[in-house]
Each structure stands twice: as C-alpha cells, then as structure tokens.
Write a protein that holds these residues in place. Structure first.
Motif, mmCIF file in Angstrom:
data_model
loop_
_atom_site.group_PDB
_atom_site.id
_atom_site.type_symbol
_atom_site.label_atom_id
_atom_site.label_comp_id
_atom_site.label_asym_id
_atom_site.label_seq_id
_atom_site.Cartn_x
_atom_site.Cartn_y
_atom_site.Cartn_z
ATOM 1 N N TYR A 296 0.861 -1.168 0.000
ATOM 2 C CA TYR A 296 0.000 0.000 0.000
ATOM 3 C C TYR A 296 0.904 1.226 0.000
ATOM 4 C CZ TYR A 296 -3.786 3.085 1.359
ATOM 5 O OH TYR A 296 -4.720 4.078 1.380
ATOM 6 N N PRO A 297 0.590 2.244 -0.794
ATOM 7 C CA PRO A 297 1.455 3.433 -0.800
ATOM 8 C C PRO A 297 1.425 4.132 0.565
ATOM 9 C CG PRO A 297 -0.497 3.786 -2.173
ATOM 10 C CD PRO A 297 -0.535 2.369 -1.712
ATOM 11 N N MET A 298 2.606 4.448 1.072
ATOM 12 C CA MET A 298 2.697 5.099 2.380
ATOM 13 C C MET A 298 3.572 6.337 2.261
ATOM 14 S SD MET A 298 2.866 1.957 5.041
ATOM 15 C CE MET A 298 3.473 0.552 4.129
ATOM 16 N N ASP A 299 3.339 7.294 3.141
ATOM 17 C CA ASP A 299 4.096 8.543 3.097
ATOM 18 C C ASP A 299 5.468 8.364 3.751
ATOM 19 O OD1 ASP A 299 3.509 8.457 5.782
ATOM 20 O OD2 ASP A 299 2.059 10.084 5.718
ATOM 21 N N ALA A 300 6.302 9.395 3.640
ATOM 22 C CA ALA A 300 7.678 9.333 4.136
ATOM 23 C C ALA A 300 7.721 9.114 5.653
ATOM 24 C CB ALA A 300 8.425 10.605 3.760
ATOM 25 N N ASP A 301 6.806 9.735 6.390
ATOM 26 C CA ASP A 301 6.794 9.566 7.851
ATOM 27 C C ASP A 301 6.529 8.113 8.244
ATOM 28 O OD1 ASP A 301 7.308 12.255 8.296
ATOM 29 O OD2 ASP A 301 5.172 12.782 8.390
ATOM 30 N N THR A 302 5.623 7.465 7.523
ATOM 31 C CA THR A 302 5.308 6.059 7.814
ATOM 32 C C THR A 302 6.518 5.183 7.527
ATOM 33 O OG1 THR A 302 2.990 6.461 7.269
ATOM 34 C CG2 THR A 302 3.727 4.160 7.288
ATOM 35 N N TRP A 303 7.180 5.429 6.404
ATOM 36 C CA TRP A 303 8.382 4.659 6.087
ATOM 37 C C TRP A 303 9.477 4.929 7.124
ATOM 38 C CZ3 TRP A 303 8.090 0.476 3.643
ATOM 39 C CH2 TRP A 303 7.218 0.314 2.567
#
Length: 155
Positions: free
Chosen positions: A138-145
């Motif tokens: 699922y596409p995740m934002d930089a903070d999640t990564w």
C-alpha cells in the motif's frame, strides 16, 4: 399556463408513484428487514456487534441496511480506534481535518494492515524488492516509512 401547471402536477404524481413502487420493491427485497421494524437504537446495537468485514458486507445487503450503516458514523468509531493503534498519526490527522469515522477507516484500514506487518518484522528478512508480496503493498508517506525504518533498525 394551465397546461404547464397540469404537466408539473402530472410529473409530481408520477414521481410519487415511482417512489411508492420503489418502496414496495424494497419491502419485497427484504421482507423481514429488522432495520425498518426495530427502533434505531436496537438496530445500532446489532450492527455494532459486527467486525469490519461483516459491517461492510451488511451494508450491501439492501438499501435500508446500507443507509443505516453508512449514516451511523459511531458504528465505525471503535474500528477506527483499533486501527489507530498502528496508524495513530494518520488517524489523528484525519480527525483534525474533520473527516467522519467511516471515511477515516476507509482511508487508513489497508495502510494499517500493511504497516502492522512491517512493524511486526514480517518483512525483516527481505533481500530484494522482488521478494515483497505485491498484492498487499500500500502506498505510504515518508513519515510512515520512517517509522518502519526505525523499527527495523531497533531489531
């Protein structure tokens, strides 16, 4: 002018007839429809016992169930709070933005599943992108990564 008045009246009458036909069809589709028979509080209590998957399935049973589930935002709140255990930042941001609970859940449910898998270490031994299961990503934002990377570094 009178012709126009008669047309408008005829149009309203036909709309009423169609609405009553739709209502009759709805009753035939769900003859034992507890949503229409029971008080809303009881209906809410019944639907609140369902898990996310069952709640979504129930919402496609018939129009009255869909309406009852879709417009009862508090049915979705407990599920959102469960997802919040994994996606706290995302849920809090959506709450701050004023999204209803149902929309917040739709926006974050799949992400929470994937993020939980990453944070629990399921993908810690992946050697290449080819080894990743394509289906559940699922596409995740930089903070999640960033959160996921921190968890990996702590292992």
């Amino acid at each position: 002018m009178k012709k126009n008045s008669k047309r408008n009246h005829a149009s309203r009458v036909s709309d009423i007839e169609w609405n009553s036909v739709d209502a009759e069809r709805e009753k035939k589709e769900c003859p034992n429809n507890f949503v229409e028979l029971l008080p809303p509080e009881v209906t809410f209590k019944i639907f609140s016992q369902l898990d996310i998957r069952s709640l979504c399935r129930a919402s496609v049973t018939c129009r009255s169930w869909n309406h009852a589930i879709r417009h009862s935002d508090s049915l979705w709140k407990p599920h959102c709070l469960t997802v919040r255990a994994v996606c706290q930042r995302e849920i809090d941001d959506d709450l701050e933005s004023g999204y209803p609970w149902r929309v917040i859940l739709l926006r974050n449910y799949q992400k929470s599943k994937v993020k939980h898998e990453w944070l629990s270490g399921r993908y810690s031994n992946i050697c290449s992108p080819i080894s990743l299961p394509e289906k559940i990503m699922y596409p995740m934002d930089a903070d999640t990564w960033g959160e996921i990377l921190e968890a990996e570094l702590e292992r």
